[in-house]
Design an enzyme around this catalytic site. Structure first.
Site, PDB file in Angstrom:
ATOM      1  N   ASP A 252       0.876  -1.174   0.000  1.00 30.01           N
ATOM      2  CA  ASP A 252       0.000   0.000   0.000  1.00 30.01           C
ATOM      3  C   ASP A 252       0.913   1.223   0.000  1.00 30.01           C
ATOM      4  O   ASP A 252       2.131   1.102  -0.162  1.00 30.01           O
ATOM      5  CB  ASP A 252      -0.939  -0.012   1.209  1.00 30.01           C
ATOM      6  CG  ASP A 252      -2.289   0.655   0.911  1.00 30.01           C
ATOM      7  OD1 ASP A 252      -2.317   1.890   0.781  1.00 30.01           O
ATOM      8  OD2 ASP A 252      -3.300  -0.068   0.772  1.00 30.01           O
ATOM      9  N   HIS A 306      -3.238   4.031  -3.632  1.00 28.37           N
ATOM     10  CA  HIS A 306      -2.617   3.197  -2.593  1.00 28.37           C
ATOM     11  C   HIS A 306      -1.200   2.764  -2.957  1.00 28.37           C
ATOM     12  O   HIS A 306      -0.789   1.633  -2.707  1.00 28.37           O
ATOM     13  CB  HIS A 306      -3.496   1.982  -2.283  1.00 28.37           C
ATOM     14  CG  HIS A 306      -4.799   2.352  -1.626  1.00 28.37           C
ATOM     15  ND1 HIS A 306      -4.904   2.617  -0.285  1.00 28.37           N
ATOM     16  CD2 HIS A 306      -6.044   2.529  -2.158  1.00 28.37           C
ATOM     17  CE1 HIS A 306      -6.163   2.935   0.003  1.00 28.37           C
ATOM     18  NE2 HIS A 306      -6.869   2.895  -1.119  1.00 28.37           N
ATOM     19  N   GLU A 370     -10.605   3.777  -4.189  1.00 27.62           N
ATOM     20  CA  GLU A 370     -10.283   5.074  -3.588  1.00 27.62           C
ATOM     21  C   GLU A 370      -9.305   5.910  -4.421  1.00 27.62           C
ATOM     22  O   GLU A 370      -8.365   6.510  -3.894  1.00 27.62           O
ATOM     23  CB  GLU A 370      -9.765   4.870  -2.163  1.00 27.62           C
ATOM     24  CG  GLU A 370     -10.827   4.245  -1.256  1.00 27.62           C
ATOM     25  CD  GLU A 370     -10.362   3.969   0.159  1.00 27.62           C
ATOM     26  OE1 GLU A 370     -11.206   3.991   1.060  1.00 27.62           O
ATOM     27  OE2 GLU A 370      -9.155   3.717   0.356  1.00 27.62           O
TER      28      GLU A 370
END
Length: 624
Positions: A252, A306, A370
């Site tokens: 991440d 990420h 996201e």
């Protein structure tokens, strides 16, 4: 067939050698009364008919005993128990010559599970019957590999010959089904602490198969690092409950702890330390450890968002560690790949190549959640590239950029997969919404993993388009929820804590409605902002066990029907080295069905309601 206490006493009287221990060695035993195991004080008079709690719970009041997860087919458990000499348990594997190493590991693990039940080998009673376990599967021409087409069903038969020799036969289509049968057999072998011997159900037949193909747990090892030992412990727990997918969210923006052979700078710059890196040897060890336990280990490389640590000095990212972070991402540090840099896809190819080489995935996870358009819009390089394409800088244009990234990244996945077109999983995101999902994501290729709530109307729109889904609705299956805030005060974003009862009751049929046939299964998730290997076990277990029964059995009954079994199962998790969270005081385990608030209602008639009415009247008087 109703099993009465008298029947139990008569059958248990046939158990070989009651042993010479006196009633004074133990204080309590159990008797089956009205379908419940009741604790009794031992005496010279009742010692011969008293039984241990594991034996009592195996037969008293339930047709499936203490099995977890609940079998889906016919179950027959006779109440006769046989003492087994665990030094004389032998295995015969038919038709699986190519899986010899795999079966040796499975057999060793089986014996370890039996040993885990024995508190002290020194006091174990001598003697017992021999036991033979026969595994019947077709000869498999290639090494065992779990896929979405794998048949995980099995049939378990236990019988006893005239000499008392216990014969257990497991029939399955492959290693994975047979392994599940072996797991169930292990649950039918218990330690009797009254007679201090290992006992097995002398006669039983179980037909069993899972309802859902995808039964998984997700672990994020980027935000906090987890040792290989702790990951193996999680895989062990999964095997105990027949979960079959370990979703490894390895990297991440916080860290890049994976060794990529062609790109060593990624882990050298991106890991928290060089001691906290998953080497090629580590990954191979985890993958094989999972395979022995019937588990696919599926990697995820989450992109284009990420990402961050490890990508320094490449000029391939946008908004890395930008501040104020809340303007560019959902949590620090921010970071997204720059889709306009052609060389970035070469790095992706090397990452994907490492993952395919080491994991050999039948399904691959490309992340995709996201993504922040404001992050990309903060980069002048990206803005200029988009303008050269004749694009604007509106939301739809950044979604087009995202679609461009996904198309190019998928081409690199297919390249390292030698054109096999592995099914791809993506998280629900802006790209899975209308109209972008129709433009960029082929339902024949993509599986969508749902992380929004179970009641999210967008789920139906995805299902209507023919996509297969995996459910990880955060309101029931995010097991990291419930705790203090870490970027602010108060509680974390998805509080409150989710109890095992809600996990158990999270019906995928209710979420999917008429499109249930598109549901592959579900995953419970631990995102590791506030969890590490020292708190891992009690966040997963026993709630992951509740999920396991939902996915294997899809039970019609509610959590109350399962609670008593889960209490005993939780003890089995602990016996096998897992730090499972306590559910109730141990008194509740030893005094079956005495702790629920309505426990008295089935035995006390209307007395409970009278008490509640009186309490209500007293409250009214006090308020007045």
């Amino acid at each position: 067939m109703k099993r009465t206490a008298l029947g139990l006493a008569l059958l248990l009287a046939l158990v070989a050698q009651l042993t010479a221990h006196s009633a004074h060695d133990l204080v309590y035993g159990y008797e089956c009364r009205s379908g419940l195991c009741q604790k009794v004080e031992l005496s010279e008079e009742n010692f011969a008919k008293a039984i241990s709690m594991p034996v009592c719970r195996l037969f008293c009041g339930s047709a499936i005993g203490t099995l977890w997860p609940k079998p889906t087919g016919a179950v027959r458990l006779d109440t006769l128990m046989r003492q087994v000499d665990i030094s004389f348990i032998d295995f015969h594997v038919n038709g699986s010559a190519r899986q010899e190493k795999l079966w040796r590991a499975a057999e060793d693990r089986f014996m370890d599970m039996l040993e885990a039940q024995i508190p002290d080998r020194k006091i174990l009673a001598r003697g017992g019957y021999r036991m033979s376990v026969s595994i019947n599967t077709p000869d498999e021409p290639t090494p065992a590999r779990l896929t979405l087409e794998t048949d995980e069903s099995y049939v378990l038969d236990i019988d006893t010959d005239a000499s008392g020799h216990v014969l257990a036969n497991i029939t399955a289509a492959n290693f994975f089904g047979a392994r599940h049968g072996l797991e169930t057999l292990a649950q039918l072998i218990v330690y009797d602490d009254i007679r201090r011997e290992v006992q097995v159900t002398a006669n039983a037949t179980i037909h069993d198969a899972p309802v859902y193909k995808w039964r998984g747990l997700l672990l994020d090892t980027s935000r906090n690092y987890y040792s290989v030992k702790s990951i193996k412990r999680t895989l062990e727990g999964m095997a105990l409950v027949k979960l079959n997918t370990f979703h490894w969210h390895i990297t991440d923006s916080h860290s890049f702890p994976l060794e990529v052979k062609k790109r060593p700078e990624l882990h050298k710059l991106g890991a928290y330390s060089q001691r906290q890196v998953y080497t090629r040897r580590d990954v191979a060890e985890v993958v094989e450890y999972g395979r022995v336990r019937g588990i696919r280990v599926m990697p995820e490389f989450d992109a284009p968002a990420h990402v961050g640590e490890g990508w320094q000095h490449k000029n391939m990212t946008a908004c890395f560690n930008a501040q104020p972070w809340k303007s560019y991402c959902v949590e620090p540090p921010c970071g997204q790949l720059d889709p306009t840099v052609d060389e970035m896809y070469d790095v992706l190819e090397d990452i994907y190549g490492t993952m395919y080489d080491q994991f050999n995935p039948d399904v691959f996870h490309m992340g995709g959640d996201e993504v922040s358009t404001s992050c990309w819009n903060s980069s002048q390089v990206i803005q200029q590239w988009m303008k050269k394409q004749g694009w604007k800088l509106e939301t739809a244009d950044f979604m087009r950029l995202w679609g461009h990234f996904q198309t190019e990244a998928l081409a690199r996945v297919d390249k390292v997969a030698n054109g096999t077109h592995t099914p791809i999983i993506l998280w629900t995101s802006g790209l899975t919404e209308e109209p972008f999902i129709d433009e960029y994501l082929n339902p024949e290729r993509y599986i969508i993993q749902i992380w929004t709530t179970g009641a999210d109307p967008k789920v139906k729109k995805i299902l209507e388009r023919g996509y297969k889904i995996i459910v990880s609705n955060y309101d029931a299956l995010y097991l990291d929820c419930g705790g203090p805030g870490w970027v602010t005060d108060g509680n974390n974003w998805c509080s409150p804590y989710i109890g095992w009862q809600k996990v158990y009751g999270n019906s995928l049929k209710s979420i999917a409605g008429d499109y249930e046939h598109h549901v592959l299964g579900a995953e419970g998730a631990i995102w590791s902002e506030q969890i590490d290997e020292h708190t891992l076990d009690n966040r997963f277990w026993p709630r992951a066990s509740a999920l396991a029964e939902r996915l294997w059995s899809d039970p019609i009954g509610g959590w109350r029907e399962a609670e008593s079994r889960l209490l005993l199962h939780r003890q089995r998790l602990v016996d096998n080295g897992l730090g499972a969270e306590a559910m109730q005081p141990q008194w509740c385990l030893q005094n079956e069905h005495e702790c629920p608030i309505d426990a008295c209602s089935c035995r006390c008639g209307g007395r409970l309601w009278i008490i509640l009415i009186l309490l209500g009247q007293l409250t009214t008087l006090y308020s007045a």
